[in-house]
Design a protein around this motif. Structure first.
Motif, mmCIF file in Angstrom:
data_model
loop_
_atom_site.group_PDB
_atom_site.id
_atom_site.type_symbol
_atom_site.label_atom_id
_atom_site.label_comp_id
_atom_site.label_asym_id
_atom_site.label_seq_id
_atom_site.Cartn_x
_atom_site.Cartn_y
_atom_site.Cartn_z
ATOM 1 N N SER A 79 0.829 -1.206 0.000
ATOM 2 C CA SER A 79 0.000 0.000 0.000
ATOM 3 C C SER A 79 0.866 1.259 0.000
ATOM 4 O O SER A 79 0.567 2.237 -0.689
ATOM 5 C CB SER A 79 -0.927 0.012 1.218
ATOM 6 N N GLN A 80 1.951 1.219 0.766
ATOM 7 C CA GLN A 80 2.861 2.362 0.819
ATOM 8 C C GLN A 80 3.565 2.563 -0.522
ATOM 9 O O GLN A 80 3.738 3.693 -0.982
ATOM 10 C CB GLN A 80 3.889 2.178 1.933
ATOM 11 N N THR A 138 -5.489 5.287 0.789
ATOM 12 C CA THR A 138 -4.907 3.966 0.531
ATOM 13 C C THR A 138 -4.260 3.353 1.763
ATOM 14 O O THR A 138 -4.399 2.146 2.012
ATOM 15 C CB THR A 138 -3.857 4.057 -0.598
ATOM 16 N N ILE A 139 -3.570 4.164 2.546
ATOM 17 C CA ILE A 139 -2.813 3.634 3.691
ATOM 18 C C ILE A 139 -3.615 3.717 4.993
ATOM 19 O O ILE A 139 -3.715 2.734 5.739
ATOM 20 C CB ILE A 139 -1.478 4.397 3.856
ATOM 21 N N ASN A 142 -8.024 2.801 4.170
ATOM 22 C CA ASN A 142 -8.394 1.639 3.368
ATOM 23 C C ASN A 142 -9.170 0.635 4.223
ATOM 24 O O ASN A 142 -8.762 0.301 5.332
ATOM 25 C CB ASN A 142 -7.136 0.964 2.807
ATOM 26 N N GLN A 152 -12.443 6.704 -2.239
ATOM 27 C CA GLN A 152 -11.263 6.075 -2.821
ATOM 28 C C GLN A 152 -11.315 6.076 -4.346
ATOM 29 O O GLN A 152 -10.294 6.220 -5.007
ATOM 30 C CB GLN A 152 -11.098 4.639 -2.295
#
Length: 254
Positions: A79-80, A138-139, A142, A152
């Motif tokens: 994810s990162q 996202t991080i 999520n 999103q």
């Protein structure tokens, strides 16, 4: 010029020297702004404004590349990595496309290229807004439910629709286009802020407020000297606030 004295009796002769060094008369003759554009016409910056527009974003292209690299170096999870790729690319592209457009506009030798880059420059605003939300969605957020989950993909839908509108109505309905920027910048933040509480939210709000204040100068070409360059500075400061928030809270050094 009379010699100025301090309370201690020391003469401030350097003020006199400064007056001889700085070309005050030449500065008075500099054309700092042109008249506001009318209707569907695009504003034509002065030479000074052109140079200011190029410099205020051009100097940040290389730092943004290093900033992108640092995010990728700190990324540990998938994810990162994804967030770093998308956000970093949008950050570098924002400053790069802006610098290319203003450089070509200053040279004013290739009108088709200038027009194409102008469209890209405007489109990058939408992409960068969506890209700036991406790491948080996202991080941090999520897997969340409610409106946050919708954001999103909704931010990218807004970016896509904004770009289509901008391409179809380039240099038309300018105020409406600015309203779209504000809606896309502020709109997704409302459910995110109202439904969640996470580390970095204060910086997210501060950066957003700086962007909104900068819009005043974005719409002030011809009214305020170097207004667009000032808008660039607001973008740099706000982007810096958001970048360091993302770096500190989402990509902590381990």
């Amino acid at each position: 010029m009379p010699v100025m004295k301090t309370e201690n009796g020391f003469s401030l002769k350097y003020f006199s020297k400064i007056n001889h060094v700085i070309p005050w008369e030449d500065l008075k003759n500099v054309q700092w702004k042109n008249k506001r554009a009318c209707g569907k016409e695009a504003y034509c910056p002065t030479k000074v404004e052109h140079i200011a527009n190029v410099i205020t974003h051009g100097v940040w292209v290389i730092p943004s590349i290093f900033g992108w690299k640092l995010l990728l170096q700190r990324a540990k999870t998938s994810s990162q990595v994804l967030a770093a790729l998308v956000y970093g690319a949008s950050l570098v592209a924002l400053f790069s496309v802006s610098t290319c457009f203003h450089s070509v506009f200053y040279c004013n030798r290739n009108k088709p290229l200038k027009d194409a880059l102008h469209r890209c420059d405007r489109a990058m605003i939408y992409i960068f807004i969506a890209g700036s939300y991406f790491p948080w969605l996202t991080i941090v957020l999520n897997g969340h439910t409610g409106l946050t989950a919708i954001m999103q993909w909704f931010v990218w839908l807004l970016a896509f629709l904004g770009i289509i509108y901008q391409q179809l109505f380039h240099e038309r309905f300018k105020s409406l286009e600015t309203i779209f920027y504000l809606i896309m910048g502020i709109g997704p933040a409302l459910p995110i802020i109202s439904e969640n509480d996470f580390s970095g939210m204060r910086e997210l709000k501060i950066g957003g407020m700086i962007y909104v204040l900068g819009v005043i100068f974005f719409k002030a070409d011809g009214s305020i000297p170097c207004a667009h360059a000032i808008w660039h500075i607001f973008v740099v400061v706000a982007a810096g606030v958001h970048y360091f928030a993302i770096l500190s809270h989402l990509f902590p050094e381990t």
